[in-house]
Design a protein around this motif. Sequence first.
Motif, PDB file in Angstrom:
ATOM      1  N   UNK A  80       0.878  -1.144   0.026  1.00  7.99           N
ATOM      2  CA  UNK A  80       0.049   0.021  -0.042  1.00  7.99           C
ATOM      3  C   UNK A  80       0.924   1.124   0.121  1.00  7.99           C
ATOM      4  N   UNK A  81       0.441   2.264  -0.536  1.00 11.92           N
ATOM      5  CA  UNK A  81       1.243   3.317  -0.392  1.00 11.92           C
ATOM      6  C   UNK A  81      -0.045   4.908  -0.542  1.00 11.92           C
ATOM      7  N   UNK A  82       0.544   5.757   0.324  1.00 16.48           N
ATOM      8  CA  UNK A  82      -0.607   7.001   0.129  1.00 16.48           C
ATOM      9  C   UNK A  82       0.383   8.250   0.681  1.00 16.48           C
ATOM     10  N   UNK A  83      -0.311   9.260   0.535  1.00 14.73           N
ATOM     11  CA  UNK A  83       0.492  10.438   1.078  1.00 14.73           C
ATOM     12  C   UNK A  83      -0.061  11.003   2.446  1.00 14.73           C
ATOM     13  N   UNK A  84       0.769  10.689   3.376  1.00 14.28           N
ATOM     14  CA  UNK A  84       0.237  11.285   4.655  1.00 14.28           C
ATOM     15  C   UNK A  84      -0.161  12.692   4.894  1.00 14.28           C
ATOM     16  N   UNK A  85      -1.039  13.080   5.737  1.00 16.58           N
ATOM     17  CA  UNK A  85      -1.276  14.485   6.059  1.00 16.58           C
ATOM     18  C   UNK A  85      -0.224  15.546   6.110  1.00 16.58           C
ATOM     19  N   UNK A  86       1.058  14.928   6.579  1.00 23.75           N
ATOM     20  CA  UNK A  86       2.198  15.881   6.537  1.00 23.75           C
ATOM     21  C   UNK A  86       2.702  15.744   5.149  1.00 23.75           C
ATOM     22  N   UNK A  87       2.298  15.170   4.206  1.00 24.66           N
ATOM     23  CA  UNK A  87       3.065  15.367   2.890  1.00 24.66           C
ATOM     24  C   UNK A  87       4.090  14.116   2.679  1.00 24.66           C
ATOM     25  N   UNK A  88       4.225  13.382   3.846  1.00 20.34           N
ATOM     26  CA  UNK A  88       5.254  12.339   3.691  1.00 20.34           C
ATOM     27  C   UNK A  88       4.633  11.153   2.841  1.00 20.34           C
ATOM     28  N   UNK A  89       5.409  10.563   1.898  1.00 26.30           N
ATOM     29  CA  UNK A  89       4.971   9.453   1.081  1.00 26.30           C
ATOM     30  C   UNK A  89       5.185   8.111   2.161  1.00 26.30           C
ATOM     31  N   UNK A  90       4.024   7.533   2.404  1.00 26.17           N
ATOM     32  CA  UNK A  90       4.182   6.302   3.125  1.00 26.17           C
ATOM     33  C   UNK A  90       3.940   5.022   2.387  1.00 26.17           C
ATOM     34  N   UNK A  91       4.814   3.959   2.280  1.00 21.74           N
ATOM     35  CA  UNK A  91       4.727   2.850   1.664  1.00 21.74           C
ATOM     36  C   UNK A  91       4.762   1.670   2.585  1.00 21.74           C
ATOM     37  N   UNK A  92       3.919   0.777   2.279  1.00 21.12           N
ATOM     38  CA  UNK A  92       4.162  -0.646   3.306  1.00 21.12           C
ATOM     39  C   UNK A  92       3.963  -1.816   2.331  1.00 21.12           C
ATOM     40  N   UNK A  93       4.743  -2.930   2.854  1.00 20.28           N
ATOM     41  CA  UNK A  93       4.683  -4.143   2.055  1.00 20.28           C
ATOM     42  C   UNK A  93       4.371  -5.317   3.165  1.00 20.28           C
ATOM     43  N   UNK A  94       3.776  -6.356   2.982  1.00 19.85           N
ATOM     44  CA  UNK A  94       3.409  -7.318   3.789  1.00 19.85           C
ATOM     45  C   UNK A  94       3.300  -8.799   2.936  1.00 19.85           C
ATOM     46  N   UNK A  95       3.381  -9.693   3.913  1.00 16.19           N
ATOM     47  CA  UNK A  95       3.254 -10.878   3.611  1.00 16.19           C
ATOM     48  C   UNK A  95       2.428 -11.613   4.842  1.00 16.19           C
ATOM     49  N   UNK A  96       1.447 -12.466   4.526  1.00 18.49           N
ATOM     50  CA  UNK A  96       0.563 -13.085   5.341  1.00 18.49           C
ATOM     51  C   UNK A  96       0.724 -14.585   5.051  1.00 18.49           C
ATOM     52  N   UNK A  97       1.430 -15.228   5.710  1.00 20.05           N
ATOM     53  CA  UNK A  97       1.689 -16.800   5.334  1.00 20.05           C
ATOM     54  C   UNK A  97       1.768 -17.517   6.719  1.00 20.05           C
ATOM     55  N   UNK A  98       2.064 -18.658   6.702  1.00 19.04           N
ATOM     56  CA  UNK A  98       2.314 -19.734   7.926  1.00 19.04           C
ATOM     57  C   UNK A  98       3.179 -19.173   9.105  1.00 19.04           C
ATOM     58  N   UNK A  99       4.083 -18.065   8.681  1.00 15.22           N
ATOM     59  CA  UNK A  99       4.876 -17.478   9.635  1.00 15.22           C
ATOM     60  C   UNK A  99       3.930 -16.393  10.490  1.00 15.22           C
ATOM     61  N   UNK A 100       2.695 -16.138   9.877  1.00 11.44           N
ATOM     62  CA  UNK A 100       2.066 -14.904  10.534  1.00 11.44           C
ATOM     63  C   UNK A 100       2.097 -13.765   9.714  1.00 11.44           C
ATOM     64  N   UNK A 101       1.617 -12.540  10.132  1.00  8.91           N
ATOM     65  CA  UNK A 101       1.771 -11.305   9.381  1.00  8.91           C
ATOM     66  C   UNK A 101       2.960 -10.543   9.547  1.00  8.91           C
ATOM     67  N   UNK A 102       3.794 -10.228   8.365  1.00 10.35           N
ATOM     68  CA  UNK A 102       4.816  -9.583   8.610  1.00 10.35           C
ATOM     69  C   UNK A 102       4.895  -8.293   7.746  1.00 10.35           C
ATOM     70  N   UNK A 103       4.885  -7.272   8.421  1.00  6.55           N
ATOM     71  CA  UNK A 103       4.850  -6.048   7.301  1.00  6.55           C
ATOM     72  C   UNK A 103       5.921  -5.126   7.732  1.00  6.55           C
ATOM     73  N   UNK A 104       6.580  -4.275   6.596  1.00  2.18           N
ATOM     74  CA  UNK A 104       7.527  -3.572   6.519  1.00  2.18           C
ATOM     75  C   UNK A 104       7.273  -2.242   6.127  1.00  2.18           C
ATOM     76  N   UNK A 105       7.539  -1.070   6.519  1.00  2.00           N
ATOM     77  CA  UNK A 105       7.019   0.013   5.864  1.00  2.00           C
ATOM     78  C   UNK A 105       8.194   1.496   6.148  1.00  2.00           C
ATOM     79  N   UNK A 106       8.072   2.355   5.486  1.00  2.00           N
ATOM     80  CA  UNK A 106       8.810   3.565   5.519  1.00  2.00           C
ATOM     81  C   UNK A 106       8.611   4.477   6.845  1.00  2.00           C
ATOM     82  N   UNK A 107       7.328   4.163   7.281  1.00  2.00           N
ATOM     83  CA  UNK A 107       6.952   4.995   8.578  1.00  2.00           C
ATOM     84  C   UNK A 107       6.962   4.318   9.928  1.00  2.00           C
TER      85      UNK A 107
END
Length: 143
Positions: A80-107
Amino acid sequence: MYTIKALVALVLCTAGTFGAPQRPSGGADKDAVITSQQLEVNFDGNYVNNFETSNGISHQESGQPKQVDNETPVVSQGSDSYTAPDGQQVSITYVADENGFQVQGSHIPTAPPIPPEIQRALEWNAAHPEEDDGGQQRPNPRG
């Protein structure tokens, strides 16, 4: 069981996306429209869900069955990506598998490094398990 976990993770991702803090109504966001959308759900368990909006929100997600032990959960990955109210570009990536939900993001904050003194102590403790008695004397096995 994994299928239920993957489904719960998918629902949580969706709820998290739609439950994100909303900007005050007004301006370009109020009039944002979906500019592209792709939703495919197949009988074999594969799916794709992508969309983009006129105000810069982007969501890409796909999933497919994966053999894990004796079960076949649907595992998902996306971004997912979007622009935060402060103007910062926010990006996240994720995987949901047998190891659970793992997320990484710029914020998402990262933990600071372990101080060298603590790291040395941890290494010493790992190398000397016989010393890990909490100050208690060990019973004499000979009575």
